[in-house]
Write an enzyme that holds these catalytic residues in place. Structure first.
Site, mmCIF file in Angstrom:
data_model
loop_
_atom_site.group_PDB
_atom_site.id
_atom_site.type_symbol
_atom_site.label_atom_id
_atom_site.label_comp_id
_atom_site.label_asym_id
_atom_site.label_seq_id
_atom_site.Cartn_x
_atom_site.Cartn_y
_atom_site.Cartn_z
ATOM 1 N N CYS A 1 0.817 -1.213 0.000
ATOM 2 C CA CYS A 1 0.000 0.000 0.000
ATOM 3 C C CYS A 1 0.857 1.273 0.000
ATOM 4 O O CYS A 1 1.629 1.513 0.936
ATOM 5 C CB CYS A 1 -0.927 0.005 1.206
ATOM 6 S SG CYS A 1 -1.933 1.503 1.300
ATOM 7 N N LYS B 1 -9.854 -9.944 6.069
ATOM 8 C CA LYS B 1 -9.695 -8.955 7.132
ATOM 9 C C LYS B 1 -10.202 -9.500 8.466
ATOM 10 O O LYS B 1 -11.328 -10.003 8.541
ATOM 11 C CB LYS B 1 -10.457 -7.682 6.779
ATOM 12 C CG LYS B 1 -10.023 -7.045 5.463
ATOM 13 C CD LYS B 1 -10.993 -5.981 5.009
ATOM 14 C CE LYS B 1 -10.626 -5.451 3.628
ATOM 15 N NZ LYS B 1 -11.652 -4.551 3.096
ATOM 16 N N GLU C 1 -7.208 6.641 7.209
ATOM 17 C CA GLU C 1 -6.887 7.483 6.063
ATOM 18 C C GLU C 1 -5.533 8.176 6.260
ATOM 19 O O GLU C 1 -5.275 8.811 7.281
ATOM 20 C CB GLU C 1 -7.979 8.511 5.767
ATOM 21 C CG GLU C 1 -9.251 7.895 5.208
ATOM 22 C CD GLU C 1 -9.068 7.344 3.811
ATOM 23 O OE1 GLU C 1 -8.850 8.130 2.869
ATOM 24 O OE2 GLU C 1 -9.138 6.115 3.658
ATOM 25 N N SER C 2 -4.679 8.073 5.241
ATOM 26 C CA SER C 2 -3.299 8.542 5.374
ATOM 27 C C SER C 2 -3.192 10.052 5.571
ATOM 28 O O SER C 2 -2.340 10.510 6.332
ATOM 29 C CB SER C 2 -2.480 8.119 4.144
ATOM 30 O OG SER C 2 -2.972 8.746 2.967
ATOM 31 N N VAL D 1 -6.231 0.270 4.709
ATOM 32 C CA VAL D 1 -5.054 0.681 5.459
ATOM 33 C C VAL D 1 -4.551 1.979 4.829
ATOM 34 O O VAL D 1 -4.867 2.266 3.670
ATOM 35 C CB VAL D 1 -3.957 -0.418 5.417
ATOM 36 C CG1 VAL D 1 -4.377 -1.621 6.225
ATOM 37 C CG2 VAL D 1 -3.601 -0.825 3.994
#
Length: 232
Positions: free
Chosen positions: A13, A40, A66-67, A53
């Site tokens: 990711c 999951k 959320e990044s 992720v």
């Protein structure tokens, strides 16, 4: 003393990589928990309402998802600011973090394209985005905004990492003649935080992923590997 953070991850990711890079840049110790997104666990589905992720487990036991908000949280709560101080420039940087996400979507279109025509269209769209980006990079370098590493750099390092793998077997020409972009890409690739953001198996793992797409890019990879000379 800085508490050890927990980063819920997936091996490929790019958004996880953003968070890992920022954690490293801030010298925050962290552990990783890797998730199989095809299977999951229940606790993950409760913690991640979007089923994605990264997740960051805070000292209080809360899960952030959320990044973009994760890296903003880290930048706001830990020393060593990675965002500019001025509100206009800070907003511009946030916009280019989102621009990196749109380029990642374009890369997804590239590796999912079933036919050559769609593949070529995805290449052209990516090229247009990078041509725009070339004009936004600070001439002074080596980073996006000059001498200081920023959240924009953390967002684009995983973008360039895709090309490090793709360049092994296909000449996309997406980044050709973009001198500032190329210099920026090379400098980011040598950054310790960027290098440490993925496991040593990343390139092989990505190629396995690409082979399974049953796409035009999958065929190019298979064709290359079938004609590559065997190594001892």
């Amino acid at each position: 003393m800085i508490e050890v953070q927990t980063l819920i991850s997936h091996t490929l990711c790019p958004y996880v990589q953003r968070a890992a890079i920022v954690l490293s840049e801030k010298s925050i110790p962290f552990d990783r928990i890797y998730i199989d997104l095809a299977n999951k666990p229940d606790w993950f589905q409760k913690a991640s309402p979007l089923g994605k992720v990264p997740l960051l487990k805070t000292e209080e036991g809360h899960y952030l998802f959320e990044s973009a908000p994760i890296v903003e949280y880290l930048d706001e709560t830990q020393p060593g600011k990675l965002h500019p101080e001025g509100p206009v420039e800070r907003a511009r940087h946030r916009a280019y973090v989102e621009f990196a996400s749109q380029i990642l979507n374009g890369i997804g279109s590239l590796y999912n394209a079933k036919h050559e025509q769609d593949f070529e269209s995805a290449k052209e769209a990516l090229r247009a985005k990078f041509c725009h980006l070339e004009d936004q990079i600070d001439l002074r370098g080596p980073f996006f905004a000059g001498g200081s590493f920023s959240l924009v750099d953390a967002a684009f390092a995983p973008v360039f990492r895709y090309f490090d793998v793709l360049d092994d077997f296909v000449d996309l020409k997406v980044l050709d003649s973009l001198k500032k972009t190329g210099k920026w890409r090379r400098h980011l690739a040598e950054r310790p935080s960027v290098m440490a953001a993925v496991a040593g198996t990343y390139q092989d793992d990505l190629k396995v992923f690409l082979r399974r797409r049953d796409s035009w890019l999958s065929r190019l990879l298979n064709r290359f590997e079938s004609t590559a000379p065997a190594t001892a």
